[in-house]
Design a protein around this motif. Structure first.
Motif, PDB file in Angstrom:
ATOM      1  N   UNK A 120       0.420  -1.013  -0.049  1.00  0.00           N
ATOM      2  CA  UNK A 120      -0.313  -0.294  -0.174  1.00  0.00           C
ATOM      3  C   UNK A 120       1.128   1.152  -0.252  1.00  0.00           C
ATOM      4  N   UNK A 121       2.162   1.846   0.740  1.00  0.00           N
ATOM      5  CA  UNK A 121       2.557   2.537   1.051  1.00  0.00           C
ATOM      6  C   UNK A 121       3.264   3.138  -0.315  1.00  0.00           C
ATOM      7  N   UNK A 122       3.255   2.385  -1.629  1.00  0.00           N
ATOM      8  CA  UNK A 122       4.103   3.157  -2.481  1.00  0.00           C
ATOM      9  C   UNK A 122       2.899   3.777  -3.695  1.00  0.00           C
ATOM     10  N   UNK A 123       1.543   3.175  -3.276  1.00  0.00           N
ATOM     11  CA  UNK A 123       0.143   3.814  -4.398  1.00  0.00           C
ATOM     12  C   UNK A 123       0.654   5.332  -2.942  1.00  0.00           C
ATOM     13  N   UNK A 124       0.386   5.267  -2.383  1.00  0.00           N
ATOM     14  CA  UNK A 124       0.063   6.438  -1.325  1.00  0.00           C
ATOM     15  C   UNK A 124       0.920   7.270  -1.198  1.00  0.00           C
ATOM     16  N   UNK A 125       2.794   6.678  -1.502  1.00  0.00           N
ATOM     17  CA  UNK A 125       2.987   7.702  -1.209  1.00  0.00           C
ATOM     18  C   UNK A 125       3.234   9.044  -2.779  1.00  0.00           C
ATOM     19  N   UNK A 126       2.422   8.937  -3.503  1.00  0.00           N
ATOM     20  CA  UNK A 126       1.379   9.525  -4.850  1.00  0.00           C
ATOM     21  C   UNK A 126       0.141   9.307  -5.802  1.00  0.00           C
ATOM     22  N   UNK A 127      -1.102   9.591  -4.278  1.00  0.00           N
ATOM     23  CA  UNK A 127      -1.757   8.420  -5.302  1.00  0.00           C
ATOM     24  C   UNK A 127      -2.978   9.461  -6.365  1.00  0.00           C
ATOM     25  N   UNK A 128      -2.878  10.364  -6.296  1.00  0.00           N
ATOM     26  CA  UNK A 128      -3.015  11.331  -7.427  1.00  0.00           C
ATOM     27  C   UNK A 128      -1.610  11.389  -8.641  1.00  0.00           C
ATOM     28  N   UNK A 129      -0.753   9.982  -8.936  1.00  0.00           N
ATOM     29  CA  UNK A 129      -0.150  10.021  -9.490  1.00  0.00           C
ATOM     30  C   UNK A 129       0.137   8.790 -10.219  1.00  0.00           C
ATOM     31  N   UNK A 130       0.034   7.505  -9.297  1.00  0.00           N
ATOM     32  CA  UNK A 130      -0.271   6.413  -9.446  1.00  0.00           C
ATOM     33  C   UNK A 130      -0.795   5.273  -9.867  1.00  0.00           C
ATOM     34  N   UNK A 131      -1.221   4.809 -10.436  1.00  0.00           N
ATOM     35  CA  UNK A 131      -2.120   3.998 -10.462  1.00  0.00           C
ATOM     36  C   UNK A 131      -1.544   2.532  -9.748  1.00  0.00           C
ATOM     37  N   UNK A 132      -1.776   1.029  -9.653  1.00  0.00           N
ATOM     38  CA  UNK A 132      -1.592   0.386  -8.378  1.00  0.00           C
ATOM     39  C   UNK A 132      -2.942  -0.705  -8.776  1.00  0.00           C
ATOM     40  N   UNK A 133      -1.911  -2.085  -8.473  1.00  0.00           N
ATOM     41  CA  UNK A 133      -3.244  -3.391  -8.048  1.00  0.00           C
ATOM     42  C   UNK A 133      -1.780  -4.454  -8.082  1.00  0.00           C
ATOM     43  N   UNK A 134      -2.254  -4.920  -6.860  1.00  0.00           N
ATOM     44  CA  UNK A 134      -2.150  -5.985  -6.172  1.00  0.00           C
ATOM     45  C   UNK A 134      -2.433  -8.080  -6.318  1.00  0.00           C
ATOM     46  N   UNK A 135      -2.829  -7.833  -6.750  1.00  0.00           N
ATOM     47  CA  UNK A 135      -3.807  -8.999  -7.221  1.00  0.00           C
ATOM     48  C   UNK A 135      -3.683 -10.807  -6.936  1.00  0.00           C
ATOM     49  N   UNK A 136      -4.370 -11.619  -6.183  1.00  0.00           N
ATOM     50  CA  UNK A 136      -4.700 -13.071  -6.172  1.00  0.00           C
ATOM     51  C   UNK A 136      -3.829 -13.641  -6.882  1.00  0.00           C
ATOM     52  N   UNK A 137      -3.523 -14.643  -6.496  1.00  0.00           N
ATOM     53  CA  UNK A 137      -2.719 -16.195  -7.270  1.00  0.00           C
ATOM     54  C   UNK A 137      -3.133 -17.743  -6.615  1.00  0.00           C
ATOM     55  N   UNK A 138      -4.089 -18.040  -7.058  1.00  0.00           N
ATOM     56  CA  UNK A 138      -4.157 -19.020  -5.925  1.00  0.00           C
ATOM     57  C   UNK A 138      -3.340 -20.267  -5.892  1.00  0.00           C
ATOM     58  N   UNK A 139      -3.496 -21.322  -4.981  1.00  0.00           N
ATOM     59  CA  UNK A 139      -1.840 -22.480  -4.409  1.00  0.00           C
ATOM     60  C   UNK A 139      -2.525 -23.405  -4.128  1.00  0.00           C
ATOM     61  N   UNK A 140      -3.128 -23.597  -3.952  1.00  0.00           N
ATOM     62  CA  UNK A 140      -4.041 -24.802  -3.292  1.00  0.00           C
ATOM     63  C   UNK A 140      -4.069 -26.216  -4.839  1.00  0.00           C
ATOM     64  N   UNK A 141      -3.449 -27.216  -4.930  1.00  0.00           N
ATOM     65  CA  UNK A 141      -4.015 -28.306  -5.633  1.00  0.00           C
ATOM     66  C   UNK A 141      -5.128 -28.655  -5.745  1.00  0.00           C
ATOM     67  N   UNK A 142      -5.794 -28.007  -6.833  1.00  0.00           N
ATOM     68  CA  UNK A 142      -7.287 -28.171  -7.060  1.00  0.00           C
ATOM     69  C   UNK A 142      -7.879 -29.382  -6.918  1.00  0.00           C
ATOM     70  N   UNK A 143      -7.386 -30.463  -6.830  1.00  0.00           N
ATOM     71  CA  UNK A 143      -8.003 -32.232  -6.267  1.00  0.00           C
ATOM     72  C   UNK A 143      -7.964 -31.915  -4.418  1.00  0.00           C
ATOM     73  N   UNK A 144      -7.216 -31.231  -4.040  1.00  0.00           N
ATOM     74  CA  UNK A 144      -7.089 -31.037  -2.295  1.00  0.00           C
ATOM     75  C   UNK A 144      -8.568 -30.316  -1.935  1.00  0.00           C
TER      76      UNK A 144
END
Length: 445
Positions: free
Chosen positions: A377-401
């Motif tokens: 969050x710190x990177x966006x908050x350093x300049x919220x008017x000029x920075x566009x930010x996105x963090x996303x999730x990638x699942x890690x549990x084997x599908x069968x489990x």
């Protein structure tokens, strides 16, 4: 990263979606195939990182290893930014500045996964306690995905124009690394980004699935200590004392009304008293009690209400208990406040469309915000008017489990668990493909 929320549990994913994980990308697009060809060497890096984790601000070996990889790829690399952070810059003509971030630190956890390359590392914590160390939050997949993305973007330099800034951040687990890098000139000594991208593995989602959250995605995190003062004495003669345990109990109870009675019910917040420490013997009333709190919120306005309310309640209950002014509770807030993560909404939704087109609608989904914290969050908050930010999730549990756990009601290991072992090759390949595609879209010639 303190996140163990069942992010994908409500999505109704099933074994029928197995095909979505292996569906081919556009025939003209070779990113997926190129990453697959790279996986053997990437998994060597992953296994080495997993077996050799380092605690926050101790990531010396990790930083050196990955800095060497970035130099080999042709980046201009600076080490020691924010103590142990790494900044790798590649200028490739005119265009936007895009920053890709991965975090490096492990946790003071004794690994119990049973993996052949499980960590046996022991280290000394800042508190002077010897502990086992483990990548129990999956930062080893983040770093390996970072390497995979760097390789793909270097291979495709003819397809993009602009400045690529790839950073390895220390000390995410204690909420201090991003600020340390910023304080050390991340946005002044190096090209300042217009876009900041990152990902995190998810321990409650099937391997290879992608989750996104527009707007607030993770919470403000405040750590608060309350020193409750009293007048000690014999437990048989309470009338001659001022009992801090009773006063502390009153404070704990009244704190619960901050969320339930002082905030809009649709405004999410958490006030948790994680520890209540007082006394040492059955028949002695102590002269002090200590309450240790974690406080979570999204907006700065809600955070201010909670923090002000905690101070007011502590003092008000002390006054009601007849405490004199010199024995008012002391409320101390930790300096390591972690701001809420805010994903730029319009950009997040646009990116989600691109990811759905690439991976398929069944493999990409919007997920609820979490009360966990992340100093991304710190990177966006350093300049919220000029920075566009996105963090996303990638699942890690084997599908069968994942499907077995859902069908049988089994609780899966969470992030920070000594048993968390993601399906690393799927996490790395999915994240690298997504990050590469996102960056190429932003920096396309």
């Amino acid at each position: 990263m303190p996140v163990a929320t069942p992010l994908f549990r409500s999505l109704g994913l099933s074994a029928a979606l197995t095909l979505a994980l292996v569906a081919p990308a556009n025939a003209q697009d070779t990113i997926r195939a190129d990453i697959a060809a790279d996986l053997p060497s990437l998994m060597e890096i992953y296994r080495d990182l997993h077996a050799n984790p380092e605690l926050s601000f101790q990531e010396v070996r990790t930083a050196k290893k990955l800095a060497a990889e970035a130099r080999r790829l042709g980046f201009d690399v600076t080490e020691g930014v924010g103590k142990t952070g790494v900044v790798a810059v590649m200028k490739n003509g005119a265009g936007p500045v895009v920053m890709l971030r991965a975090d490096m630190d492990g946790l003071p956890v004794v690994e119990q996964t049973g993996l052949p390359f499980a960590s046996k590392v022991r280290a000394m914590s800042p508190a002077g306690i010897e502990t086992g160390v483990m990548h129990a939050c999956g930062h080893d997949t983040h770093m390996t995905g970072w390497v995979a993305t760097a390789r793909q973007l270097v291979r495709r330099k003819a397809e993009w124009s602009g400045t690529l800034v790839m950073i390895l951040q220390p000390a995410e687990e204690i909420g201090s690394g991003a600020l340390a890098m910023l304080d050390d000139g991340l946005f002044t000594r190096f090209p300042k980004p217009q876009y900041v991208l990152g990902f995190h593995d998810a321990a409650q989602a099937p391997a290879g699935f992608i989750g996104y959250t527009p707007g607030f995605a993770l919470a403000n995190v405040d750590t608060i200590d309350i020193k409750v003062k009293g007048l000690g004495g014999h437990g048989a003669y309470p009338q001659s004392t001022k009992d801090p345990v009773v006063l502390g109990a009153r404070i704990v109870t009244t704190l619960q009304t901050l969320v339930s009675r002082e905030l809009d019910p649709q405004d999410a917040a958490v006030v948790t008293v994680g520890s209540f420490q007082a006394g040492a013997k059955h028949n002695i009333i102590s002269d002090e009690a200590r309450l240790l709190l974690t406080v979570r919120s999204y907006s700065d306005a809600t955070r201010a209400k909670l923090l002000d309310g905690i101070k007011r309640i502590a003092r008000g209950e002390a006054i009601a208990a007849g405490m004199p002014d010199d024995k008012m509770p002391e409320v101390t807030m930790s300096d390591t406040f972690t701001p809420a993560v805010y994903n730029s909404p319009e950009f997040t939704l646009e990116t989600a469309k691109m990811l759905k087109a690439r991976f398929g609608d069944q493999r990409v989904a919007q997920v609820p915000a979490s009360m966990g914290g992340e100093d991304f969050s710190r990177f966006y908050r350093a300049d919220p008017d000029n920075i566009t930010s996105l963090i996303f999730w990638v699942g890690g549990v084997p599908l069968a489990e994942y499907n077995k756990a859902k069908a049988e009601g089994i609780e899966m290991p969470s992030l920070h668990s000594p048993f968390w072992a993601p399906e690393a090759d799927t996490v790395i390949a999915t994240a690298a493909e997504a990050m590469t595609a996102m960056t190429l879209k932003l920096m396309a010639k």
